[in-house]
Design a protein around this motif. Structure first.
Motif, PDB file in Angstrom:
ATOM      1  N   ASP A  52      11.114  -0.625  14.078  1.00  0.00           N
ATOM      2  CA  ASP A  52      10.374   0.051  13.242  1.00  0.00           C
ATOM      3  C   ASP A  52       8.901  -0.651  12.558  1.00  0.00           C
ATOM      4  N   VAL A  53       8.055  -0.296  13.176  1.00  0.00           N
ATOM      5  CA  VAL A  53       6.753  -0.926  12.400  1.00  0.00           C
ATOM      6  C   VAL A  53       5.739   0.126  12.955  1.00  0.00           C
ATOM      7  N   SER A  54       4.647  -0.023  11.935  1.00  0.00           N
ATOM      8  CA  SER A  54       3.287   1.002  11.918  1.00  0.00           C
ATOM      9  C   SER A  54       2.287  -0.048  12.095  1.00  0.00           C
ATOM     10  N   LEU A  55       1.569   0.073  13.225  1.00  0.00           N
ATOM     11  CA  LEU A  55       0.193  -0.727  13.274  1.00  0.00           C
ATOM     12  C   LEU A  55      -0.866   0.396  13.005  1.00  0.00           C
ATOM     13  N   LEU A  56      -1.580   0.167  11.816  1.00  0.00           N
ATOM     14  CA  LEU A  56      -2.687   1.122  11.352  1.00  0.00           C
ATOM     15  C   LEU A  56      -3.913   0.605  11.354  1.00  0.00           C
ATOM     16  N   TYR A  57      -4.982   1.507  11.488  1.00  0.00           N
ATOM     17  CA  TYR A  57      -6.301   0.821  11.166  1.00  0.00           C
ATOM     18  C   TYR A  57      -7.411   1.842  10.917  1.00  0.00           C
ATOM     19  N   ASP A  58      -8.525   1.548  10.333  1.00  0.00           N
ATOM     20  CA  ASP A  58      -9.406   2.699   9.811  1.00  0.00           C
ATOM     21  C   ASP A  58     -10.242   3.197  10.918  1.00  0.00           C
ATOM     22  N   LYS A  59      -9.970   4.327  11.473  1.00  0.00           N
ATOM     23  CA  LYS A  59     -10.565   4.563  12.868  1.00  0.00           C
ATOM     24  C   LYS A  59     -11.879   5.003  12.770  1.00  0.00           C
ATOM     25  N   ASP A  60     -12.385   5.081  11.488  1.00  0.00           N
ATOM     26  CA  ASP A  60     -13.922   5.564  11.355  1.00  0.00           C
ATOM     27  C   ASP A  60     -14.685   4.221  10.686  1.00  0.00           C
ATOM     28  N   ASN A  61     -13.967   3.119  10.933  1.00  0.00           N
ATOM     29  CA  ASN A  61     -14.673   1.988  10.588  1.00  0.00           C
ATOM     30  C   ASN A  61     -13.988   0.808  11.148  1.00  0.00           C
ATOM     31  N   THR A  62     -14.135   0.917  12.642  1.00  0.00           N
ATOM     32  CA  THR A  62     -13.264  -0.073  13.452  1.00  0.00           C
ATOM     33  C   THR A  62     -14.028  -1.750  13.587  1.00  0.00           C
ATOM     34  N   GLU A  63     -15.273  -1.591  13.153  1.00  0.00           N
ATOM     35  CA  GLU A  63     -16.017  -3.074  13.250  1.00  0.00           C
ATOM     36  C   GLU A  63     -15.561  -3.831  11.912  1.00  0.00           C
ATOM     37  N   SER A  64     -15.157  -3.245  11.031  1.00  0.00           N
ATOM     38  CA  SER A  64     -14.639  -3.697   9.628  1.00  0.00           C
ATOM     39  C   SER A  64     -13.368  -4.629  10.036  1.00  0.00           C
ATOM     40  N   GLY A  65     -12.777  -4.419  11.287  1.00  0.00           N
ATOM     41  CA  GLY A  65     -11.509  -5.092  11.629  1.00  0.00           C
ATOM     42  C   GLY A  65     -10.287  -4.709  10.337  1.00  0.00           C
ATOM     43  N   ILE A  66     -10.534  -3.765   9.627  1.00  0.00           N
ATOM     44  CA  ILE A  66      -9.239  -3.558   9.030  1.00  0.00           C
ATOM     45  C   ILE A  66      -8.166  -3.018   9.503  1.00  0.00           C
ATOM     46  N   PHE A  67      -7.015  -3.555   9.291  1.00  0.00           N
ATOM     47  CA  PHE A  67      -5.586  -3.596   9.705  1.00  0.00           C
ATOM     48  C   PHE A  67      -4.747  -3.619   8.628  1.00  0.00           C
ATOM     49  N   VAL A  68      -3.628  -2.740   8.670  1.00  0.00           N
ATOM     50  CA  VAL A  68      -2.504  -2.852   8.158  1.00  0.00           C
ATOM     51  C   VAL A  68      -1.364  -2.590   8.982  1.00  0.00           C
ATOM     52  N   GLY A  69      -0.314  -3.460   8.780  1.00  0.00           N
ATOM     53  CA  GLY A  69       0.891  -3.540   9.413  1.00  0.00           C
ATOM     54  C   GLY A  69       2.165  -3.145   8.351  1.00  0.00           C
ATOM     55  N   ILE A  70       2.956  -2.231   8.742  1.00  0.00           N
ATOM     56  CA  ILE A  70       4.041  -2.171   7.975  1.00  0.00           C
ATOM     57  C   ILE A  70       5.371  -2.036   8.695  1.00  0.00           C
ATOM     58  N   LEU A  71       6.164  -3.106   8.200  1.00  0.00           N
ATOM     59  CA  LEU A  71       7.282  -3.215   8.897  1.00  0.00           C
ATOM     60  C   LEU A  71       8.472  -2.934   8.206  1.00  0.00           C
ATOM     61  N   ARG A  72       9.447  -2.275   8.539  1.00  0.00           N
ATOM     62  CA  ARG A  72      10.662  -1.826   7.970  1.00  0.00           C
ATOM     63  C   ARG A  72      12.144  -2.259   8.620  1.00  0.00           C
ATOM     64  N   SER A  73      12.925  -2.099   7.451  1.00  0.00           N
ATOM     65  CA  SER A  73      14.314  -2.206   8.015  1.00  0.00           C
ATOM     66  C   SER A  73      15.304  -1.364   7.239  1.00  0.00           C
ATOM     67  N   GLY A  74      15.958  -0.654   8.151  1.00  0.00           N
ATOM     68  CA  GLY A  74      16.657   0.445   7.406  1.00  0.00           C
ATOM     69  C   GLY A  74      15.881   1.706   6.838  1.00  0.00           C
ATOM     70  N   HIS A  75      14.840   1.824   7.459  1.00  0.00           N
ATOM     71  CA  HIS A  75      13.933   2.784   6.898  1.00  0.00           C
ATOM     72  C   HIS A  75      13.068   2.419   5.566  1.00  0.00           C
TER      73      HIS A  75
END
Length: 286
Positions: A52-75
């Protein structure tokens, strides 16, 4: 997690994973933690879709390197990892303030926060109605890619080295002090999906020391039982893990709590060098 299709943060498509990785890697080794998190979590999720992990980015600003990872356990969200290339701090701040994909009410631990993001994160959390407290101060230590190491250290006759199994999970979890960063589920994922090794007694097959790849890609959860320390088991395991990572094309590195001077000394004796500081921050009620 709800899709929020109009959200500034979107799931990274499979065909964009490497592009996002390469953009963040422009600041290597300072981006090592987030690069390792992206690559490892993506690989683990491919092996086990229930991871359970979400790998997210700002698709309209890919050159910014903006990344957010969200890790879950038991939702429940228990870990957040974030990054932006230098010069894009205001864009990252805006993303964190506007996205609906982060549930701050679940009081996650912000993992591997870079020094230039300390104030940014503190301000975002404050504006969301919460506070922060430092969980641990840490630093990244990398093995120089041009360093030649004799990985074949050998080991005493009364022990053997083998991969960890599910039978070892409870013991590892019970003895590990940082269970807010590594849940039991996280340990299971590490053993099932990543490389891991243990030093076992030939007398009773009990694990004496162990190491595994953490969810952020590093050599992690290195531990030796107190009654068998100073036998060189930790060095054997670090060398074996470093060799495995090199074979798989992964730059060996570790995130080490700054007060753990013994571990820092061990890694530096092998050839690792400290590259940058980090901080793990708890989100707490005001």
């Amino acid at each position: 997690m709800p899709e929020f299709r109009d959200d500034v943060l979107q799931a990274i498509p499979e065909n964009e994973i490497d592009n996002v990785y390469q953009v963040m890697r422009r600041e290597w080794p300072f981006s090592g933690y987030t690069c390792g998190f992206l690559k490892t979590c993506y690989d683990w999720r491919k092996k086990d879709p229930s991871f359970d992990v979400s790998l997210l980015y700002d698709k309209d600003n890919t050159e910014s390197g903006i990344f957010v990872g969200i890790l879950r356990s038991g939702h429940r969200t228990f870990g957040l990892v974030l990054f932006a290339l230098e010069g894009y701090e205001s864009e990252l701040k805006n993303v964190l303030l506007t996205t609906k994909k982060i549930n701050w009410n679940e009081l996650p631990v912000l993992q591997g926060v870079m020094p230039r993001h300390f104030d940014l994160v503190g301000d975002v959390v404050k504006r969301k109605g919460f506070g922060t407290s430092t969980y641990v101060e840490s630093s990244l230590h990398f093995l120089h890619p041009d360093l030649t190491i004799d990985y074949d250290t050998g080991y005493p006759d009364d022990v053997y080295v083998a991969r960890l199994t599910m039978d070892d999970v409870d013991l590892i979890y019970d003895l590990w002090p940082l269970t807010d960063i590594h849940t039991k589920e996280d340990i299971i994922n590490s053993i099932e999906s990543g490389p891991s090794f243990g030093v076992f007694s030939k007398f009773d097959n009990e694990p004496l020391a162990w190491v595994m790849q953490a969810h952020y890609g590093a050599i992690g959860m290195l531990y030796t039982k107190e009654n068998v320390r100073r036998h060189g088991y930790a060095k054997i395991l670090v060398m074996m893990m470093a060799r495995k990572m090199v074979e798989e094309g992964i730059p060996p590195y570790a995130s080490i709590v700054e007060t753990n001077t013994k571990s820092i000394t061990l890694f530096h004796s092998i050839g690792f060098k400290q590259m940058t500081r980090m901080r793990y921050l708890r989100v707490v009620p005001k």
